[in-house]
Write a protein that holds these residues in place. Structure first.
Motif, short mmCIF file in Angstrom:
data_model
loop_
_atom_site.label_atom_id
_atom_site.label_comp_id
_atom_site.label_asym_id
_atom_site.label_seq_id
_atom_site.Cartn_x
_atom_site.Cartn_y
_atom_site.Cartn_z
N ALA A 138 11.92 -2.64 -3.31
CA ALA A 138 12.63 -1.49 -4.71
C ALA A 138 13.41 -0.84 -3.49
O ALA A 138 13.38 -0.02 -2.98
N PRO A 139 14.82 -0.35 -4.14
CA PRO A 139 15.83 0.30 -3.56
C PRO A 139 14.92 2.14 -3.28
O PRO A 139 14.80 2.62 -2.54
N GLU A 140 14.61 2.25 -4.63
CA GLU A 140 13.60 3.58 -5.36
C GLU A 140 12.46 3.65 -3.90
O GLU A 140 12.31 4.76 -3.07
N ASP A 141 12.19 2.74 -2.99
CA ASP A 141 10.55 2.75 -2.24
C ASP A 141 11.34 2.54 -0.90
O ASP A 141 10.54 3.27 -0.03
N MET A 142 12.57 2.48 -0.47
CA MET A 142 12.86 2.03 0.61
C MET A 142 11.89 3.71 1.67
O MET A 142 11.96 2.75 3.02
N GLY A 143 12.88 3.98 1.47
CA GLY A 143 12.54 5.79 2.39
C GLY A 143 10.62 5.58 2.21
O GLY A 143 10.36 5.99 3.33
N SER A 149 1.37 -0.91 0.15
CA SER A 149 0.31 -0.16 -0.07
C SER A 149 0.73 1.57 -0.17
O SER A 149 0.53 2.05 -0.66
N LEU A 150 2.02 1.23 0.52
CA LEU A 150 2.89 2.46 0.40
C LEU A 150 4.26 2.72 -0.64
O LEU A 150 4.27 3.86 -0.42
N VAL A 151 4.36 1.20 -1.23
CA VAL A 151 5.00 1.98 -1.83
C VAL A 151 4.70 1.83 -4.08
O VAL A 151 3.38 1.23 -4.25
N ASP A 152 5.80 2.07 -4.61
CA ASP A 152 4.92 2.96 -6.25
C ASP A 152 6.36 1.13 -6.73
O ASP A 152 4.65 1.02 -7.87
N ASN A 153 5.90 0.24 -6.68
CA ASN A 153 6.22 -0.98 -7.05
C ASN A 153 5.95 -2.02 -6.48
O ASN A 153 6.09 -2.51 -5.41
N GLU A 180 11.93 -7.02 10.51
CA GLU A 180 13.52 -6.31 10.01
C GLU A 180 12.88 -5.76 8.20
O GLU A 180 13.27 -6.25 7.52
N ILE A 181 13.93 -4.38 8.03
CA ILE A 181 13.57 -4.08 6.75
C ILE A 181 14.27 -4.00 6.09
O ILE A 181 16.24 -3.64 6.58
#
Length: 76
Positions: free
Chosen positions: A37-42, A11-15, A73-74
């Motif tokens: 995905a690395p770009e969704d980590m933030g 629900s939070l990420v773009d991918n 764990e993220i």
């Protein structure tokens, strides 16, 4: 438990297709490894880790109902 973390993360990420949750279950505890995905980590961590803390709080509450202890764990 795995489905809960997966639903929140997607629900939070773009991918959402790149969200992966691995569940490692012991006798009294559950470890959930969340990968995005690395770009969704933030987006999953949030400012000052507030979203990550919220995900962990919700997961701990759900685990307590089952009489277990949960750790989220993220991972990169």
């Amino acid at each position: 438990m795995k489905e809960l973390v997966e639903y929140i993360a997607k629900s939070l990420v773009d991918n959402p297709d790149e969200v992966e949750v691995k569940e490692i279950e012991g006798e009294r505890s559950i470890i959930l490894e969340l990968r995005v995905a690395p770009e969704d980590m933030g987006k999953v961590i949030g400012k000052q880790g507030k979203i990550a803390k919220s995900i962990r709080t919700i997961t701990k509450a759900a685990a307590t109902k089952q009489g277990k202890r949960a750790v989220v764990e993220i991972l990169k």
